[in-house]
Design a protein around this motif. Structure first.
Motif, PDB file in Angstrom:
ATOM      1  N   GLN A   1       4.429   5.456  60.444  1.00  0.00           N
ATOM      2  CA  GLN A   1       3.886   5.485  61.799  1.00  0.00           C
ATOM      3  C   GLN A   1       2.969   4.290  62.073  1.00  0.00           C
ATOM      4  N   SER A   2       2.152   3.928  61.104  1.00  0.00           N
ATOM      5  CA  SER A   2       1.223   2.816  61.275  1.00  0.00           C
ATOM      6  C   SER A   2       1.966   1.487  61.146  1.00  0.00           C
ATOM      7  N   PRO A   3       1.364   0.382  61.605  1.00  0.00           N
ATOM      8  CA  PRO A   3       2.000  -0.930  61.467  1.00  0.00           C
ATOM      9  C   PRO A   3       2.252  -1.275  60.001  1.00  0.00           C
ATOM     10  N   PRO A   4       3.240  -2.117  59.737  1.00  0.00           N
ATOM     11  CA  PRO A   4       3.540  -2.478  58.342  1.00  0.00           C
ATOM     12  C   PRO A   4       2.382  -3.229  57.696  1.00  0.00           C
ATOM     13  N   THR A   5       2.194  -3.016  56.410  1.00  0.00           N
ATOM     14  CA  THR A   5       1.103  -3.655  55.674  1.00  0.00           C
ATOM     15  C   THR A   5       1.508  -5.071  55.244  1.00  0.00           C
ATOM     16  N   PRO A   6       0.536  -5.930  54.966  1.00  0.00           N
ATOM     17  CA  PRO A   6       0.864  -7.276  54.458  1.00  0.00           C
ATOM     18  C   PRO A   6       1.679  -7.221  53.168  1.00  0.00           C
ATOM     19  N   GLU A   7       1.411  -6.217  52.325  1.00  0.00           N
ATOM     20  CA  GLU A   7       2.174  -6.099  51.073  1.00  0.00           C
ATOM     21  C   GLU A   7       3.654  -5.837  51.350  1.00  0.00           C
ATOM     22  N   MET A   8       3.949  -5.039  52.352  1.00  0.00           N
ATOM     23  CA  MET A   8       5.340  -4.763  52.703  1.00  0.00           C
ATOM     24  C   MET A   8       6.032  -6.027  53.200  1.00  0.00           C
ATOM     25  N   LYS A   9       5.327  -6.814  54.007  1.00  0.00           N
ATOM     26  CA  LYS A   9       5.923  -8.056  54.508  1.00  0.00           C
ATOM     27  C   LYS A   9       6.160  -9.042  53.374  1.00  0.00           C
ATOM     28  N   ALA A  10       5.220  -9.119  52.464  1.00  0.00           N
ATOM     29  CA  ALA A  10       5.379 -10.032  51.329  1.00  0.00           C
ATOM     30  C   ALA A  10       6.520  -9.584  50.423  1.00  0.00           C
ATOM     31  N   ALA A  11       6.667  -8.266  50.258  1.00  0.00           N
ATOM     32  CA  ALA A  11       7.708  -7.742  49.381  1.00  0.00           C
ATOM     33  C   ALA A  11       9.099  -8.046  49.928  1.00  0.00           C
ATOM     34  N   ILE A  12       9.276  -7.905  51.239  1.00  0.00           N
ATOM     35  CA  ILE A  12      10.608  -8.148  51.792  1.00  0.00           C
ATOM     36  C   ILE A  12      10.948  -9.636  51.741  1.00  0.00           C
ATOM     37  N   VAL A  13       9.951 -10.495  51.866  1.00  0.00           N
ATOM     38  CA  VAL A  13      10.204 -11.929  51.724  1.00  0.00           C
ATOM     39  C   VAL A  13      10.632 -12.244  50.300  1.00  0.00           C
ATOM     40  N   GLU A  14       9.966 -11.650  49.305  1.00  0.00           N
ATOM     41  CA  GLU A  14      10.343 -11.856  47.910  1.00  0.00           C
ATOM     42  C   GLU A  14      11.765 -11.386  47.656  1.00  0.00           C
ATOM     43  N   ASP A  15      12.101 -10.223  48.196  1.00  0.00           N
ATOM     44  CA  ASP A  15      13.453  -9.695  47.987  1.00  0.00           C
ATOM     45  C   ASP A  15      14.506 -10.592  48.626  1.00  0.00           C
ATOM     46  N   LEU A  16      14.244 -11.077  49.822  1.00  0.00           N
ATOM     47  CA  LEU A  16      15.225 -11.929  50.497  1.00  0.00           C
ATOM     48  C   LEU A  16      15.360 -13.273  49.794  1.00  0.00           C
ATOM     49  N   LYS A  17      14.266 -13.783  49.214  1.00  0.00           N
ATOM     50  CA  LYS A  17      14.350 -15.028  48.443  1.00  0.00           C
ATOM     51  C   LYS A  17      15.191 -14.840  47.181  1.00  0.00           C
TER      52      LYS A  17
END
Length: 391
Positions: free
Chosen positions: A59-75
């Motif tokens: 429900q809450s906005p995504p955390t910085p850790e979540m954004k960093a994790a998806i960037v790592e996965d896509l890399k």
């Protein structure tokens, strides 16, 4: 000792059959059905994101850790086909993911990735996109099974109906059952009198009548369907006879419509109605009808009060057998029916070979399998011997 040896010999004799059934029937069936509940496309590409997002309240906005994790996965993602599968899966859950992921992956490949993922696209700050990711991270899903009956889960996880224009699986499923019911009724109306005729005949006449009803079983289904395709045309045999006798003034449309499908399927499935009814009729003592007549019953009353109740078990068994077989038909509706006459088997074939969506193909097949098994259970009860309880 000899008993153990006999059991061992029997097991060895059955081993090739069991191996054949396991390799060529049970294993492919289990593999296909597992596709209906399997959904590893997103988890395969975003394993780090799955770990970080496990505690997110959705429900809450995504955390910085979540954004960093998806960037790592896509890399780390190197399989282009797997990335494409992930994008298709996410885009089906939330429209806009195709462009969002393309823009993000392009930024990663160009080395222009900013510190905050939202600087690439403001949509990364919207919880609904992350809700779609979180909902697709599980390796198992009921999405395909729900979609098979035109249902889905909303953002809150509740099961709701799809929009009318989103899917028509339920309509096609109901159409399949309706066509199968029409074919079953047609087979019953033709098969019951014919079975009575066979039971009443003797000697070579009975053998000839049985051979006539068994003949379709000796011919390829494709050949029989192609023959009906020729016969039912505007210049086919039936229309030529009707026009020649002056019964109709113009050719009757019997191809690429529901009428042609019912006629062709009735011809193919008629033996499955006649044989169960015949097997019950020959077991009815022949002196029952004369006995009813001696008590004042006319032929119609004797049939309704004596013959039909005793033969009903065979009629019900034949009806279920025809219906179960009809709901899985593919070739006959595909060749003789029109666009509004295609059955659920055509949709399964499209998902399996046309769009390579094995999940939906497996889900629709699983729904059809469950319906067939339920009907088969009823068939087993109706075809059981009342005295012994065995089929």
């Amino acid at each position: 000792m000899s008993g153990d040896g006999s059991k061992g010999t029997a097991a060895l004799l059955l081993a090739p059959l069991l191996l054949f059934l396991g390799v060529f029937f049970l294993w492919p069936l289990a593999t296909m059905m597992s596709q209906a509940v399997s959904d590893p496309a997103v988890l395969r590409i975003l394993p780090r994101t799955a770990e970080v997002a496990a505690d997110w309240d959705r429900q809450s906005p995504p955390t910085p850790e979540m954004k960093a994790a998806i960037v790592e996965d896509l890399k780390a993602a190197t399989d282009t086909q797997a990335v494409g599968d992930m994008v298709r899966r996410l885009n089906s859950a939330q429209s806009g993911f195709r462009t969002l992921m393309s823009k993000t992956i392009r930024a990663i490949e160009d080395g222009d990735m900013p510190a905050d993922l939202a600087e690439v696209d403001r949509r990364w700050d919207q919880p609904r996109y992350w809700q779609a990711i979180a909902g697709a991270l599980s390796p198992y899903t009921d999405r395909h099974l729900l979609a098979a009956v035109d249902l889905k889960r909303d953002a809150a996880g509740e099961v709701v109906s799809m929009a009318d224009e989103a899917s028509a699986n339920r309509v096609i499923m109901l159409r399949t059952f309706w066509i199968a019911a029409l074919v079953t009724i047609a087979c019953a109306l033709i098969g019951f009198p014919y079975a009575m005729l066979i039971a009443a005949a003797e000697g070579w006449k009975r053998n000839l009548l049985l051979a006539a009803v068994l003949l379709p079983l000796w011919t390829s289904l494709l050949v029989r369907t192609a023959a009906w395709f020729v016969i039912l045309q505007e210049k086919g045999l039936i229309n030529e006879v009707l026009l020649g006798l002056g019964i109709v003034g113009a050719p009757v449309p019997m191809i690429f419509n529901r009428l042609g499908v019912v006629i062709a399927m009735t011809h193919v499935l008629l033996p499955f109605m006649v044989l169960p009814i015949y097997s019950v009729l020959i077991a009815i003592p022949k002196n029952l009808v004369p006995a009813a007549a001696s008590l004042g019953a006319n032929p119609l009353r004797a049939f309704l009060r004596v013959v039909f109740p005793l033969a009903f078990r065979g009629l019900a068994s034949g009806a279920l057998l025809v219906f179960m077989t009809a709901i899985g038909y593919y070739i006959t509706p595909a060749l003789i029916g029109g666009p509004g006459d295609q059955m659920i088997s055509s949709v399964i074939a499209f998902y399996a070979t046309g769009s390579a969506n094995w999940g939906m193909a497996g889900a629709l097949g699983l729904v059809l399998l469950v319906v067939t098994l339920l009907l088969y259970a009823v068939y087993g009860r109706l075809s059981a011997d009342p005295a012994t309880g065995r089929s």
